[in-house]
Design an enzyme around this catalytic site. Structure first.
Site, PDB file in Angstrom:
ATOM      1  N   ASP A 157      23.605  -6.263 -51.654  1.00  0.00           N
ATOM      2  CA  ASP A 157      23.576  -6.374 -50.195  1.00  0.00           C
ATOM      3  C   ASP A 157      23.872  -7.804 -49.748  1.00  0.00           C
ATOM      4  OD1 ASP A 157      21.176  -6.987 -51.513  1.00  0.00           O
ATOM      5  OD2 ASP A 157      19.936  -6.538 -49.765  1.00  0.00           O
ATOM      6  N   TYR A 158      23.231  -8.753 -50.389  1.00  0.00           N
ATOM      7  CA  TYR A 158      23.446 -10.173 -50.104  1.00  0.00           C
ATOM      8  C   TYR A 158      24.870 -10.585 -50.464  1.00  0.00           C
ATOM      9  CZ  TYR A 158      22.597 -15.256 -50.644  1.00  0.00           C
ATOM     10  OH  TYR A 158      22.650 -16.631 -50.585  1.00  0.00           O
ATOM     11  N   ASN A 159      25.343 -10.141 -51.622  1.00  0.00           N
ATOM     12  CA  ASN A 159      26.689 -10.490 -52.071  1.00  0.00           C
ATOM     13  C   ASN A 159      27.738 -10.048 -51.053  1.00  0.00           C
ATOM     14  OD1 ASN A 159      25.131 -10.971 -54.328  1.00  0.00           O
ATOM     15  ND2 ASN A 159      26.215  -9.564 -55.664  1.00  0.00           N
TER      16      ASN A 159
END
Length: 266
Positions: A157-159
């Site tokens: 999700d962060y990536n």
């Protein structure tokens, strides 16, 4: 502080109450900028603003949840209200969950990450644009991550959200290049708040990542990341736009090993 490469400039830094944002804020005031400390942590944010004033700088705290457009707008507006300009943006704030397998990350988790990264960056840039355009001068520094570049495990999700910021930054850099506004991205490797939290969960993983770094350590938020951010915010970077700077001790060259235990497959 009236002298320095950022003298006379006013900056909004999101997530400035801790980690990399805090380090950049300290460096900015040392270089003469006035700083809006924008953060959802009211107690720590107010303390950091007071700390920056004690360093001899000008600073003001604004409570800001970057997932809320009106609060992002308010942070930029506060910069103009208190310091007469919004010359520099550092879009840095992020607060996420711990690592987990990609198939276990919900739609809501991806949506939250995109709001904290892509939409918060978009809103801040849109709000500051009229002020920068009127002056024919602006600097935008968006914080991305090696997690996305190297596809680190456990943080899809962060990536994805950070890579969206990079794509948005490049597009805006192209469209706004003729306005005197430069937009660049930093992918840092530093002892951030998130890194500290992960270190508590998996100290062997973070220790291994630091040891595998070509320089043998993680960066210092103020000394290592703040200096590069100050350069990008200065007149020295007037001909630099649309770039990603890997401020990571060389970690991006071959990729830093990052293999946390994400538990068994479903």
């Amino acid at each position: 502080m009236s002298e320095g490469r950022l003298a006379g400039r006013a900056a909004v830094i999101t997530g400035a109450a801790d980690g990399i944002g805090h380090g950049i804020a300290r460096r900015f005031v040392r270089d003469g900028a006035a700083v809006i400390v924008a953060d959802f942590d009211r107690e720590r944010g107010a303390a950091v603003a007071a700390e920056l004033v004690a360093l001899g700088g000008r600073a003001h705290f604004v409570a800001c949840d970057v997932t809320k457009r009106d609060q992002v707008f308010a942070a930029v507006d506060a910069c103009v209200e208190h310091f007469g300009a919004a010359d520099i943006l550092v879009n840095n704030a992020y607060s996420g969950e711990g690592p987990s397998r990609i198939e276990r990350k919900t739609d809501e988790r991806f949506e939250a990450a995109l709001h904290m990264c892509l939409f918060a960056t978009k809103w801040a840039m849109e709000r500051a644009l009229p002020h920068m355009k009127a002056k024919g001068w602006g600097r935008v520094i968006n914080m991305a991550s090696l997690n996305g570049v190297n596809a680190h495990m456990g943080s899809a999700d962060y990536n994805v959200a950070k890579e969206a910021v990079r794509a948005y930054s490049r597009s805006a850099a192209r469209e706004w290049a003729g306005l005197g506004i430069s937009i660049n991205v930093i992918c840092p490797a530093a002892v951030s708040a998130a890194f500290r939290r992960f270190s508590e969960m998996a100290p062997e993983v973070t220790a291994g990542a630091a040891a595998a770094n070509p320089m043998g350590r993680m960066g210092d938020p103020e000394a290592d990341i703040g200096g590069v951010a100050a350069f990008l915010a200065s007149e020295d970077a007037r001909y630099l736009t649309g770039n990603t700077l890997f401020v990571d001790g060389g970690g991006h060259i071959n990729g830093v090993p990052w293999a946390p235990d994400l538990g068994p497959e479903d």
